[in-house]
Design an enzyme around this catalytic site. Sequence first.
Site, PDB file in Angstrom:
ATOM      1  N   ARG A 566       0.991  -1.269  -0.048  1.00  0.00           N
ATOM      2  CA  ARG A 566       0.006  -0.078  -0.059  1.00  0.00           C
ATOM      3  C   ARG A 566       0.858   1.160   0.139  1.00  0.00           C
ATOM      4  O   ARG A 566       1.946   1.184   0.764  1.00  0.00           O
ATOM      5  CB  ARG A 566      -0.839   0.045   1.231  1.00  0.00           C
ATOM      6  CG  ARG A 566      -1.968  -1.128   1.462  1.00  0.00           C
ATOM      7  CD  ARG A 566      -2.844  -1.059   0.459  1.00  0.00           C
ATOM      8  NE  ARG A 566      -3.832   0.045   0.442  1.00  0.00           N
ATOM      9  CZ  ARG A 566      -5.053   0.195  -0.145  1.00  0.00           C
ATOM     10  NH1 ARG A 566      -5.537  -0.931  -0.838  1.00  0.00           N
ATOM     11  NH2 ARG A 566      -5.738   1.193  -0.145  1.00  0.00           N
ATOM     12  N   VAL A 567       0.390   2.321  -0.747  1.00  0.00           N
ATOM     13  CA  VAL A 567       1.225   3.481  -0.587  1.00  0.00           C
ATOM     14  C   VAL A 567       0.196   4.592   0.265  1.00  0.00           C
ATOM     15  O   VAL A 567       0.578   5.635   0.153  1.00  0.00           O
ATOM     16  CB  VAL A 567       1.451   4.096  -2.228  1.00  0.00           C
ATOM     17  CG1 VAL A 567       2.354   3.282  -2.702  1.00  0.00           C
ATOM     18  CG2 VAL A 567      -0.028   4.169  -2.923  1.00  0.00           C
ATOM     19  N   ASP A 568      -0.775   4.116   0.609  1.00  0.00           N
ATOM     20  CA  ASP A 568      -1.734   5.209   1.344  1.00  0.00           C
ATOM     21  C   ASP A 568      -1.660   4.957   2.965  1.00  0.00           C
ATOM     22  O   ASP A 568      -0.852   4.020   3.246  1.00  0.00           O
ATOM     23  CB  ASP A 568      -2.972   5.187   1.107  1.00  0.00           C
ATOM     24  CG  ASP A 568      -3.708   3.614   0.758  1.00  0.00           C
ATOM     25  OD1 ASP A 568      -3.060   2.894   1.339  1.00  0.00           O
ATOM     26  OD2 ASP A 568      -4.717   3.455   0.511  1.00  0.00           O
ATOM     27  N   ASP A 569      -2.608   5.347   3.722  1.00  0.00           N
ATOM     28  CA  ASP A 569      -2.438   5.128   5.239  1.00  0.00           C
ATOM     29  C   ASP A 569      -3.331   3.680   5.826  1.00  0.00           C
ATOM     30  O   ASP A 569      -3.646   3.644   6.425  1.00  0.00           O
ATOM     31  CB  ASP A 569      -2.903   6.464   5.727  1.00  0.00           C
ATOM     32  CG  ASP A 569      -1.960   7.453   5.562  1.00  0.00           C
ATOM     33  OD1 ASP A 569      -0.706   7.117   5.638  1.00  0.00           O
ATOM     34  OD2 ASP A 569      -2.551   8.628   5.710  1.00  0.00           O
ATOM     35  N   VAL A 570      -2.975   2.577   4.799  1.00  0.00           N
ATOM     36  CA  VAL A 570      -3.644   1.290   5.059  1.00  0.00           C
ATOM     37  C   VAL A 570      -2.449   0.497   5.306  1.00  0.00           C
ATOM     38  O   VAL A 570      -1.719   0.539   4.708  1.00  0.00           O
ATOM     39  CB  VAL A 570      -4.626   1.084   3.913  1.00  0.00           C
ATOM     40  CG1 VAL A 570      -5.047  -0.472   4.077  1.00  0.00           C
ATOM     41  CG2 VAL A 570      -5.639   1.835   3.715  1.00  0.00           C
TER      42      VAL A 570
END
Length: 698
Positions: A566-570
């Site tokens: 993941r590249v997001d806040d997940v």
Amino acid sequence: NYRIGMASNYLRHGESIANFSSGAGKISRINAVTLGESPASEENDLVLPSDEFCRQALIPNPQKYLEMYKRSVEDPAGFWSDIASEFYWKQKWGQPVFSENFDVRNGPIDIQWFKGGVTNICYNCVDRNVESGNADKIAIYWEGNEPGFQDSLTYSQLLQRVCQLANYLKDVGVKKGDAVIIYLPMLMELPIAMLACARIGAVHSVVFAGFSADSLAQRIMDCKPKVVITCNAVKRGSKTIQLKDIVDTALAESSKNSISIDLCLTYENQCAMKRGDTKWQDGRDVWWQDVVPKYPTSCMVEWVDAEDPLFLLYTSGSTGKPKGVLHTTGGYMVYTATTFKYAFDYKPSDVYWCTADCGWITGHSYVTYGPMLNGATVVVYEGAPNYPHPGRCWDIVDKFNVTIFYTAPTLVRSLMRDGDQYVTRYSRKSLRVLGSVGEPINPSAWRWFFNVVGDSRCPISDTWWQTETGGFMITPLPGAWPQKPGSATFPFFGVQPVIVDDKGIEIDGACSGYLCVKNSWPGAFRTLYGDHERYETTYFKPFPGYYFSGDGCTRDKDGYYWLTGRVDDVINVSGHRIGTAEVESALVSHPQCAEAAVVGFEHEVKGQGIYAFVTLVEGVPYSEELRKSLILTVREQIGAFAAPDKIHWAPGLPKTRSGKIMRRILRKIAARQLDELGDTSTLAEPNVVDQLIALADC
Ligand code: WTA
């Protein structure tokens, strides 16, 4: 304009696959790679399917894939309507077969497949099999947590059970379009309940039975179900979990917020707990066994439009509020059935076991719908995969002669750690295809899975996809081409993945970047329940013109795709998606916690673990007791699977002058990559970093 660049897209990887089959000299057999050996470059590792496997495979060579892939992207309407025609439609879909607006700049995102077509997915999963000569074929083999507890249902028995529940639900007033929450463990009643809802056009929302009362209440308040279906208790490993108590707390919480639920249908799970020991609210709670079996075993199907909603499934995003991913009927049906068939090289004689829970998307698409649409025999296992011993999975494989085994890398890694002897003492000779899902599978776990579990015979389908995509997007098709350990290989039919850079510009050839998709596919989610704006903002606005997956990806010189996380806040913990914001908001609800910042860190078994930086309220000293109570708060608010692995006391957090937490630095501290902290000069107070490092192992 999604067609632009299409031809080059399939040729890009097409050419390299074609090279393999022309014996371009690139291929070396690595079946014999020894465990733990790390080759110079994973990219150059090719694992060939055996000739024997290819001879019987649905897609036996790269040419066949290319031919089908080419048609699927050049003529999606023709490709998918040919497949859709294999199902039962009360009325055929209208024209066009699909329509899409995939570009936010051209107005609201809108995806439709087979609109105007009238069908029912339960009918196609169950009745159609009964009517086509599979009435006596086993639909479900059920294995209980305790060895020795087992059950099974043929397709005709399944139909009867589904109809009884469907009749009951109709009788208590559940109508087409109403939501039903299902909070059940892996009993046969879980897929039965899903199918019964689908039969009457109700929208099911399964909540994983590991979620806490708070999380369940949040979902109840969001979708306002007519009924909640649960059971009194479940045994998982040596523990008994009283699910009904959790539901009671959730229902009390939601009624405080004026959402009151009139009916809680409760299955008595006798293996775990007798009904006398269950807390009960007369008038609201009803025992499944007291009412459902009295209903007729046949039930008229509610015919629905292809675009009518089938289910809602909540998933984590980068804010604290879970997103209700909405899937509709027709496209999802066609897509899950087709992906299941090709990615697992499914044959009617297969016995298929997916270890996922129906509380997650994998259990929706690949325990219930995909396999049953193919008339498959499915193993449903209630318990923990290593209970009462680490050989339990292979015991089950031998017992039911499982041929296709689909699981998550986290389980592979934990079984690998337990030792080969637990695997090799079982025959496993029935196995022919293995599958992996949920997170990137590291090459050493891949090799162990391949060599030890599959005896170097069974191709591994490392399926990349998401709750949002409904079904597989990038996946090997066993037999079609050589595999590379750790790569999800190539796109499924009809899927055009692209890799874009920071500015949203598509990059060609070997590269790394953000993984996007540039066209719709039948199984795509249609909206986030009640929040189409968030749907567009999260998925379609970051890179206009594309669906943004939230994952990073590399494409190698041969066109193989490698998912990098993941590249997001997940964060992805044991294949479970957890939003850092959800964990943070649980932590700060603790009266002694002033601020929290959560990041992922590499974890040997879970893939990623949860690392929480916590600032305490002024004057409160950090203690072991407080650490435990912070963790307990997260367990209570989200569920045990979201409990932080590490709490790091943080007198201050690294923030920019505008007050934004610099997570990049926190990730490096969590990984103990202290020489890679990068530029800290833009921080409001650069010395907090030294403070944090000093407290790292306290
Ligand atoms: C990750 C699960 C690498 C990815 C089906 C994705 C994977 C998220 C793979 C979706 C895979 C899933 N290789 N990463 N084969 N499969 N992921 O919605 O980060 O629970 O975005 O769906 O899991 O998780 P979800």
